[in-house]
Design a protein around this motif. Sequence first.
Motif, PDB file in Angstrom:
ATOM      1  N   MET A   1     -12.786  -4.421 -92.424  1.00  0.00           N
ATOM      2  CA  MET A   1     -13.579  -4.555 -91.226  1.00  0.00           C
ATOM      3  C   MET A   1     -12.820  -5.429 -90.230  1.00  0.00           C
ATOM      4  N   GLN A   2     -12.755  -4.960 -88.991  1.00  0.00           N
ATOM      5  CA  GLN A   2     -12.041  -5.659 -87.929  1.00  0.00           C
ATOM      6  C   GLN A   2     -13.012  -6.476 -87.086  1.00  0.00           C
ATOM      7  N   LYS A   3     -12.728  -7.761 -86.931  1.00  0.00           N
ATOM      8  CA  LYS A   3     -13.562  -8.630 -86.101  1.00  0.00           C
ATOM      9  C   LYS A   3     -13.071  -8.550 -84.659  1.00  0.00           C
ATOM     10  N   VAL A   4     -14.020  -8.251 -83.740  1.00  0.00           N
ATOM     11  CA  VAL A   4     -13.675  -7.955 -82.355  1.00  0.00           C
ATOM     12  C   VAL A   4     -14.358  -8.919 -81.389  1.00  0.00           C
ATOM     13  N   SER A  19     -20.625   1.384 -78.581  1.00  0.00           N
ATOM     14  CA  SER A  19     -19.909   2.286 -79.482  1.00  0.00           C
ATOM     15  C   SER A  19     -19.416   1.575 -80.733  1.00  0.00           C
ATOM     16  N   LEU A  20     -18.887   0.369 -80.564  1.00  0.00           N
ATOM     17  CA  LEU A  20     -18.369  -0.361 -81.722  1.00  0.00           C
ATOM     18  C   LEU A  20     -19.488  -0.790 -82.660  1.00  0.00           C
ATOM     19  N   MET A  21     -20.678  -1.050 -82.121  1.00  0.00           N
ATOM     20  CA  MET A  21     -21.800  -1.443 -82.966  1.00  0.00           C
ATOM     21  C   MET A  21     -22.247  -0.297 -83.873  1.00  0.00           C
ATOM     22  N   GLU A  22     -21.893   0.935 -83.512  1.00  0.00           N
ATOM     23  CA  GLU A  22     -22.281   2.104 -84.306  1.00  0.00           C
ATOM     24  C   GLU A  22     -21.336   2.375 -85.464  1.00  0.00           C
ATOM     25  N   THR A  23     -20.229   1.658 -85.528  1.00  0.00           N
ATOM     26  CA  THR A  23     -19.251   1.901 -86.580  1.00  0.00           C
ATOM     27  C   THR A  23     -19.329   0.826 -87.654  1.00  0.00           C
ATOM     28  N   SER A  24     -18.853   1.161 -88.823  1.00  0.00           N
ATOM     29  CA  SER A  24     -18.798   0.169 -89.896  1.00  0.00           C
ATOM     30  C   SER A  24     -17.405  -0.471 -89.980  1.00  0.00           C
ATOM     31  N   PHE A  25     -16.457   0.030 -89.203  1.00  0.00           N
ATOM     32  CA  PHE A  25     -15.093  -0.471 -89.253  1.00  0.00           C
ATOM     33  C   PHE A  25     -14.920  -1.736 -88.400  1.00  0.00           C
ATOM     34  N   MET A  58     -15.333 -19.401 -77.408  1.00  0.00           N
ATOM     35  CA  MET A  58     -15.604 -18.599 -78.608  1.00  0.00           C
ATOM     36  C   MET A  58     -14.341 -18.130 -79.320  1.00  0.00           C
ATOM     37  N   LEU A  59     -13.198 -18.305 -78.685  1.00  0.00           N
ATOM     38  CA  LEU A  59     -11.945 -17.794 -79.245  1.00  0.00           C
ATOM     39  C   LEU A  59     -11.424 -18.705 -80.354  1.00  0.00           C
ATOM     40  N   ASP A  60     -11.082 -18.070 -81.462  1.00  0.00           N
ATOM     41  CA  ASP A  60     -10.379 -18.756 -82.549  1.00  0.00           C
ATOM     42  C   ASP A  60      -9.442 -17.743 -83.187  1.00  0.00           C
ATOM     43  N   ASN A  61      -8.776 -18.120 -84.235  1.00  0.00           N
ATOM     44  CA  ASN A  61      -7.794 -17.227 -84.856  1.00  0.00           C
ATOM     45  C   ASN A  61      -8.394 -16.202 -85.803  1.00  0.00           C
ATOM     46  N   SER A  62      -9.716 -16.096 -85.848  1.00  0.00           N
ATOM     47  CA  SER A  62     -10.343 -15.170 -86.797  1.00  0.00           C
ATOM     48  C   SER A  62     -10.481 -13.746 -86.247  1.00  0.00           C
ATOM     49  N   TYR A  63     -10.175 -13.542 -84.971  1.00  0.00           N
ATOM     50  CA  TYR A  63     -10.331 -12.212 -84.374  1.00  0.00           C
ATOM     51  C   TYR A  63      -9.125 -11.334 -84.673  1.00  0.00           C
ATOM     52  N   ASP A  64      -9.418 -10.117 -85.089  1.00  0.00           N
ATOM     53  CA  ASP A  64      -8.358  -9.122 -85.305  1.00  0.00           C
ATOM     54  C   ASP A  64      -8.008  -8.428 -84.000  1.00  0.00           C
ATOM     55  N   LEU A  65      -9.007  -8.318 -83.123  1.00  0.00           N
ATOM     56  CA  LEU A  65      -8.864  -7.514 -81.911  1.00  0.00           C
ATOM     57  C   LEU A  65      -9.646  -8.164 -80.774  1.00  0.00           C
ATOM     58  N   ILE A  66      -9.017  -8.233 -79.598  1.00  0.00           N
ATOM     59  CA  ILE A  66      -9.708  -8.658 -78.384  1.00  0.00           C
ATOM     60  C   ILE A  66      -9.579  -7.526 -77.386  1.00  0.00           C
ATOM     61  N   ILE A  67     -10.701  -7.131 -76.824  1.00  0.00           N
ATOM     62  CA  ILE A  67     -10.705  -6.093 -75.794  1.00  0.00           C
ATOM     63  C   ILE A  67     -10.995  -6.775 -74.468  1.00  0.00           C
ATOM     64  N   GLU A  68     -10.025  -6.737 -73.580  1.00  0.00           N
ATOM     65  CA  GLU A  68     -10.171  -7.322 -72.251  1.00  0.00           C
ATOM     66  C   GLU A  68     -10.751  -6.232 -71.365  1.00  0.00           C
ATOM     67  N   ALA A  69     -12.036  -6.335 -71.034  1.00  0.00           N
ATOM     68  CA  ALA A  69     -12.719  -5.287 -70.281  1.00  0.00           C
ATOM     69  C   ALA A  69     -13.066  -5.721 -68.859  1.00  0.00           C
ATOM     70  N   THR A  70     -12.441  -6.786 -68.383  1.00  0.00           N
ATOM     71  CA  THR A  70     -12.704  -7.226 -67.014  1.00  0.00           C
ATOM     72  C   THR A  70     -11.830  -6.484 -66.011  1.00  0.00           C
ATOM     73  N   GLY A  71     -10.657  -6.044 -66.464  1.00  0.00           N
ATOM     74  CA  GLY A  71      -9.696  -5.416 -65.559  1.00  0.00           C
ATOM     75  C   GLY A  71      -8.888  -6.422 -64.768  1.00  0.00           C
ATOM     76  N   SER A  72      -9.067  -7.698 -65.036  1.00  0.00           N
ATOM     77  CA  SER A  72      -8.364  -8.750 -64.306  1.00  0.00           C
ATOM     78  C   SER A  72      -7.029  -9.063 -64.967  1.00  0.00           C
ATOM     79  N   PRO A  73      -5.917  -8.895 -64.239  1.00  0.00           N
ATOM     80  CA  PRO A  73      -4.610  -9.253 -64.814  1.00  0.00           C
ATOM     81  C   PRO A  73      -4.534 -10.725 -65.201  1.00  0.00           C
ATOM     82  N   GLU A  74      -5.212 -11.576 -64.451  1.00  0.00           N
ATOM     83  CA  GLU A  74      -5.196 -13.010 -64.764  1.00  0.00           C
ATOM     84  C   GLU A  74      -5.901 -13.296 -66.089  1.00  0.00           C
TER      85      GLU A  74
END
Length: 118
Positions: A1-4, A19-25, A58-74
């Motif tokens: 399971m990937q923590k996002v 969509s991610l809430m509907e998956t078990s992965f 909320m950020l720590d080293n336990s996340y496998d994946l971060i999705i940046e959905a703001t569209g901000s390059p900064e």
Amino acid sequence: MQKVMIVGAGTGGSSILKSLMETSFFRIGAIADTDGHAEGIRIARDRGLLHGNNWRDMLDNSYDLIIEATGSPEVFRELQQAKGPDTVLIPGTVACIISELMNEKENLIARLRFETER
């Protein structure tokens, strides 16, 4: 399971969240947006998911994946510098493509249901 973690809870981020809430992965670890009334924040609040207006808190080293959905390059650059070495960061442009594909899937399912009921 990937923590996002999802950063950006507007239209794109909330679509990805649903969509991610509907998956078990995938397991949603947190979602953040500066707008406390964003759709994704509301969904997270209703589902008891960790949410807030500052992803840094909320950020720590336990996340496998971060999705940046703001569209901000900064925001992307800041996440790139702050994330753990083993965390994969998906940029806003890719998140936008994912969001659009997920929206198309939802629309197709709705049309199929309508046609089936008809």
